[in-house]
Write a protein that holds these residues in place. Sequence first.
Motif, short mmCIF file in Angstrom:
data_model
loop_
_atom_site.label_atom_id
_atom_site.label_comp_id
_atom_site.label_asym_id
_atom_site.label_seq_id
_atom_site.Cartn_x
_atom_site.Cartn_y
_atom_site.Cartn_z
N ALA A 85 74.21 27.47 53.49
CA ALA A 85 74.55 28.77 52.91
C ALA A 85 75.85 29.30 53.48
N ASN A 93 73.71 34.32 58.62
CA ASN A 93 72.37 33.77 58.56
C ASN A 93 71.79 33.80 59.96
N THR A 131 78.80 27.29 52.01
CA THR A 131 79.09 27.66 50.62
C THR A 131 79.77 29.02 50.55
N ALA A 132 79.27 29.98 51.34
CA ALA A 132 79.85 31.32 51.31
C ALA A 132 81.31 31.30 51.76
N ASP A 158 70.90 32.79 53.44
CA ASP A 158 71.53 32.94 52.13
C ASP A 158 71.19 34.29 51.48
N ALA A 190 75.63 37.29 50.37
CA ALA A 190 74.66 36.26 50.73
C ALA A 190 75.37 35.07 51.38
N GLY A 191 74.80 34.57 52.45
CA GLY A 191 75.32 33.40 53.12
C GLY A 191 76.38 33.67 54.16
N THR A 234 82.12 32.80 58.33
CA THR A 234 80.70 32.95 58.05
C THR A 234 79.94 32.43 59.27
#
Length: 496
Positions: free
Chosen positions: A61, A219, A64-65, A22, A215-216, A187
């Motif tokens: 993460a 990862n 969500t991204a 994240d 962010a995310g 992602t």
Amino acid sequence: MVQPDVAVRNLRPAVSSDLLIDGELRPGSGGTFEIVNPATEEVIGLAADGTTDDMDAAIAAARTAFDTTSWSRDHAFRARCLRQLRDALQGHIEELREITIAEVGAPAFLTSGPQLEGPINDLGYCADLAENFAWETDLGRAEPMGIPNQRVIKREAVGVVGAITPWNFPHQINFAKIGPALAAGCTIVLKPAPDTPWCAALVGTVIATETDIPAGVINIVTSSDHEVGAQLSTDPRVDIVSFTGSTATGKAVMTAAAASLKKVFLELGGKSAFIVLDDADLKAACSMAGFSVVTHAGQGCAITTRLLVPRERHDDAIRYTREAMAGLEAGDPTEPGTICGPVISAVQRDRVESYIALAKDEGGTVEIGGGRPEKQPKGFFVEPTLISGLDNSARAAQEEIFGPVLVIIPHDGDEDAIRIANDSPYGLSGAVWGTDPDRIAHVVDGVRTGTMSVNGGIWYSADVPFGGYKQSGIGREMGALGFEEYLETKAVATPA
């Protein structure tokens, strides 16, 4: 090829080895685990040991991204971020080179190509795809059931990618997944091999500190526990698993992914054939076959490990190949002239040695090599090994060894060579050497494999799709086809 400036044997790179979750660099919840230099057997440092909780946080993460940001729709921004990442990594190229040689045992000369510089440069190709791809295709007007409609085909990112990668070419395989997936708008959660965590960890540090990647979006979870990576196959928040590794593990990934019917990309094993026709330059062909199988100690899934030669020239072929391999001793990977470095671990060395013993038990003759090099008392080295006297049904001719071991097999003409080449559960790569273009074309068409080299031709490139037939995998990596593995297709119709 420019030779890297690496002068010392016992490299001890100072690497920050945090997880990237994240957008934050953080220690692994499981503490750390040791990294061993395969050329010296020395512990050279520690890597963050991620746990199932860390993987859970990374998947959350990435989900969500993807679901809450414009990352998947902003093609220009993604292209800029990819070029930014490429440029930032090029600024760390010597540090990355030292890590790659020390952690992977990769011969220094390969870091100027597929072990490092090539994959980083290829991020630019991925950026170009993001910018130039036809994200929408107008199918024009049609009147199904007499109703006028205008139709459009949209291509959209699959979603969250779970990428699981091996140790043999970590940068090449990591970036062959990261680059196209980011370009497509996905992602990612990357789980690199526990043998080579630094190669991925430094990339994570660069992403977090030197790029605008949100962010995310990506990862990176290093871990000594293979079960941490297995979460990516079972978690319903992951939309596609992109796995490179053994065929046995690939089957397990596919089975685990079936419960949620997620997409699966698999790049798996190989037992590729190097076919020499009776009109070829036999010495040149056998020399190339010997060179290929010892490169990076044979630790490449697409390396040709079966040499098929005309039966009437079999003895000459053994002699030429033996002479070529004699000049390619296993040695220090930091030295520019080394072609054959160590295998990755003691476990892998034991595996290779067990296959050499098995070949002898099956009636094979070790023409050269077969043991550990006297000049390398430390390190996981295996001598370049040529085995004769086996037919294609032998296990050493059928199973992937992943070491500098070449099995030479006679054939009785072009059709027989094609038959032997195809008599394998794999179909990843291959090579043919000859003079008559029609005969060469017939062999190329006849061998069921994903890539073929003709008279030394090199197919490896950012724009060339790579993958195999049969148990060598599902799908393609690299090129436009590899990029499209990370896309879904949506058809939209509106009244005309």
